[in-house]
Design a protein around this motif. Structure first.
Motif, mmCIF file in Angstrom:
data_model
loop_
_atom_site.group_PDB
_atom_site.id
_atom_site.type_symbol
_atom_site.label_atom_id
_atom_site.label_comp_id
_atom_site.label_asym_id
_atom_site.label_seq_id
_atom_site.Cartn_x
_atom_site.Cartn_y
_atom_site.Cartn_z
ATOM 1 N N TRP A 142 -9.542 -8.984 1.646
ATOM 2 C CA TRP A 142 -9.887 -7.588 1.928
ATOM 3 C C TRP A 142 -9.268 -7.086 3.229
ATOM 4 C CZ3 TRP A 142 -13.587 -11.327 0.861
ATOM 5 C CH2 TRP A 142 -13.997 -12.070 1.961
ATOM 6 N N GLN A 143 -8.727 -8.007 4.002
ATOM 7 C CA GLN A 143 -8.256 -7.608 5.342
ATOM 8 C C GLN A 143 -7.202 -6.499 5.355
ATOM 9 O OE1 GLN A 143 -7.460 -11.048 7.753
ATOM 10 N NE2 GLN A 143 -9.559 -11.064 8.532
ATOM 11 N N PRO A 144 -6.142 -6.586 4.538
ATOM 12 C CA PRO A 144 -5.138 -5.505 4.591
ATOM 13 C C PRO A 144 -5.737 -4.130 4.251
ATOM 14 C CG PRO A 144 -4.378 -7.318 3.202
ATOM 15 C CD PRO A 144 -5.773 -7.638 3.593
ATOM 16 N N ILE A 145 -6.705 -4.124 3.334
ATOM 17 C CA ILE A 145 -7.340 -2.857 2.930
ATOM 18 C C ILE A 145 -8.183 -2.312 4.085
ATOM 19 C CG2 ILE A 145 -8.909 -1.772 1.245
ATOM 20 C CD1 ILE A 145 -6.645 -3.003 -0.269
ATOM 21 N N ASP B 162 -2.464 3.851 -3.438
ATOM 22 C CA ASP B 162 -2.447 2.736 -4.389
ATOM 23 C C ASP B 162 -2.290 1.444 -3.585
ATOM 24 O OD1 ASP B 162 -2.389 1.325 -6.714
ATOM 25 O OD2 ASP B 162 -0.449 2.066 -7.421
ATOM 26 N N THR B 163 -3.071 0.430 -3.937
ATOM 27 C CA THR B 163 -3.002 -0.827 -3.173
ATOM 28 C C THR B 163 -2.615 -1.973 -4.108
ATOM 29 O OG1 THR B 163 -5.320 -1.399 -3.563
ATOM 30 C CG2 THR B 163 -4.848 -0.013 -1.643
ATOM 31 N N PRO B 164 -1.993 -3.011 -3.556
ATOM 32 C CA PRO B 164 -1.656 -4.157 -4.408
ATOM 33 C C PRO B 164 -2.931 -4.861 -4.850
ATOM 34 C CG PRO B 164 -0.652 -4.346 -2.216
ATOM 35 C CD PRO B 164 -1.621 -3.212 -2.156
ATOM 36 N N ILE C 140 0.864 -1.183 0.000
ATOM 37 C CA ILE C 140 0.000 0.000 0.000
ATOM 38 C C ILE C 140 0.898 1.231 0.000
ATOM 39 C CG2 ILE C 140 -1.712 1.296 1.324
ATOM 40 C CD1 ILE C 140 -2.907 -1.312 2.282
ATOM 41 N N LYS C 141 0.651 2.118 -0.945
ATOM 42 C CA LYS C 141 1.554 3.264 -1.118
ATOM 43 C C LYS C 141 0.733 4.539 -1.334
ATOM 44 C CE LYS C 141 4.256 3.256 -4.737
ATOM 45 N NZ LYS C 141 5.088 2.629 -5.759
#
Ligand SMILES: Nc1nc2c(ncn2[C@@H]2O[C@H](COP(=O)(O)OP(=O)(O)OP(=O)(O)O)[C@@H](O)[C@H]2O)c(=O)[nH]1
Ligand SMILES: [Mg+2]
Length: 391
Positions: free
Chosen positions: A154-157, A140-142, A120-121
């Motif tokens: 979906w957890q990291p988001i 921006d997400t992977p 995630i950037k």
């Protein structure tokens, strides 16, 4: 009462004092004029614009005061892009920054391929237009969907979104809190739907269902240049029906329309959602103009041309027409839900802690000896890990 006093005082002052003649430059330079004389000049200017109108109080001037304050503070807006790997999320981030939003602030760079996003950037740009400053951050997400088992992808988001709420909450409850809390909360999440032309995949339904409870979602059909116009229209309609059938409330949510005018405008947007977008960070020369586009054997797809795709509609919704509303809903609905839940959890935790530990007795004045561990006013969130999961 107070207002009337100021108004009548100003009228008296301007009558008794001789007129002062100064240039605008002098008005703006503090060393040459004292605060009082500057106030007098402002009052004189006010008198001039409302000559003979004794009933004028100046309530309308609040708008100008608010405008000035907002211009000084500037704005912050945070957008996140989410979706399966390879759908053009990073490309769209570049499109947004290179398009009309901030073309001025972007240096032309040589052609380069966008690598696969692996973490995630956040990318921020300070944009200024007509004296209004805005810090636009795109997160921006992977892409997900690469694994055989995409369960809980979906957890990291969700964790990132909740973490930002937590940071804000900790700032808010701090005793020595900042005058203005930096806002890293995700105001809007652009969800990329693969251009299958058929229907939503169970993974997309599940992802959006969860996300829509914690953040404003704007769904888009990715790589819309791969669909014919008929396929695009049919797909858009199918997606709208599926969202409705699955109870997924995307932005602009009907329940938050404020009045009939709002409803009319938002109904038009709801009819257009999901936006069929095309992204590109390459510029080409078309009819003597430089445009952002995708060059194919059959011609160039112009990403900012509404006859070619709906990127411009998406950008207008996010920046030009609904930015403040998106931020308001983030603060008053999504963040508020998080805040209430967190504070309730801390209370429960605190009560349990009290009943377990006889050493923690209420003081004679009703104050407590210890702070709850979850929400200490110094900004330490001991329970953060346990709470920053999905809602
Ligand atoms: N046809 C078409 N191709 C696109 C579009 N947007 C991006 N691409 C291409 O799709 C490929 C993947 O684009 P990325 O922007 O890296 O995709 P991503 O979603 O960020 O991928 P991850 O980082 O793996 O999640 C690149 O080759 C892009 O040039 C589009 O609108 N239409
Ligand atoms: Mg990427």
């Amino acid at each position: 009462m107070c207002l009337w006093l100021v108004v009548s005082m100003s009228a008296n002052l301007t009558q008794t004092l001789p007129p002062v003649s100064v240039t605008a430059q002098e008005m703006l330079s503090p060393p040459t004029l004292t605060g009082v004389s500057r106030l007098l000049l402002l009052l004189q200017a006010r008198e001039k614009t409302h000559v003979g109108d004794s009933s004028y109080v100046g309530i309308d001037a609040i708008l100008e005061q608010m405008r000035r304050k907002a211009m000084k503070q500037g704005f912050e807006f945070n957008i996140m892009v989410v979706g399966q790997s390879g759908l053009g999320k990073s490309t769209l981030v570049n499109t947004l920054f290179k398009s009309k939003v901030s073309r001025k602030s972007v240096q032309p760079n040589p052609e380069e391929r966008i690598p696969k996003t692996i973490e995630i950037k956040s990318i921020s740009h300070d944009i200024e237009e007509k004296g209004v400053r805005m810090k636009l951050t795109v997160i921006d997400t992977p892409g997900f969907g690469d694994q055989i088992n995409n369960e809980n992808c979906w957890q990291p988001i969700m964790k990132f979104i909740n973490d930002q709420y937590e940071v804000y909450l900790q700032e808010e409850i701090n005793i020595n809190r900042k005058k203005r809390i930096p806002d890293s909360r995700v105001h809007c999440c652009i969800y990329f739907i693969p251009p299958t032309g058929h229907c939503l995949r169970p993974l997309d339904v599940e992802f959006m269902r969860r996300l829509s409870k914690v953040v404003n979602i704007v769904p888009v059909i990715a790589k819309a240049d791969t669909l014919t116009l008929e396929e695009r229209d049919y797909f858009k309609q199918t997606i709208r029906e599926e969202l409705r059938a699955n109870g997924i409330d995307v932005y602009p949510q009907k329940e938050f329309d404020e009045d009939a005018e709002d409803r009319m405008i938002n109904d038009k947007i709801r009819e257009m959602i999901p936006f069929a977008v095309v992204g590109s960070d390459q510029e080409y020369q078309v009819n003597g103009k430089r445009i952002l586009g995708r060059k194919t054997k059959w011609g160039t797809i112009e990403v900012e041309n509404i006859a070619h795709c709906e990127f411009a509609y998406l950008r207008d919704l996010l920046i030009r027409t609904h930015m403040q509303n998106i931020k308001d809903i983030t603060g008053s609905i999504h963040y508020e839900t998080y805040r209430v839940r967190r504070l309730n959890e801390s209370n429960i935790h605190f009560s349990a802690h009290l009943s377990d530990d006889p050493a923690v007795e209420p003081k004679a004045n009703g104050q407590l000896e210890e702070q709850p561990s979850a929400l200490q006013p110094n900004g330490v969130a001991a329970q953060h890990e346990a709470l920053s999961h999905e809602m």
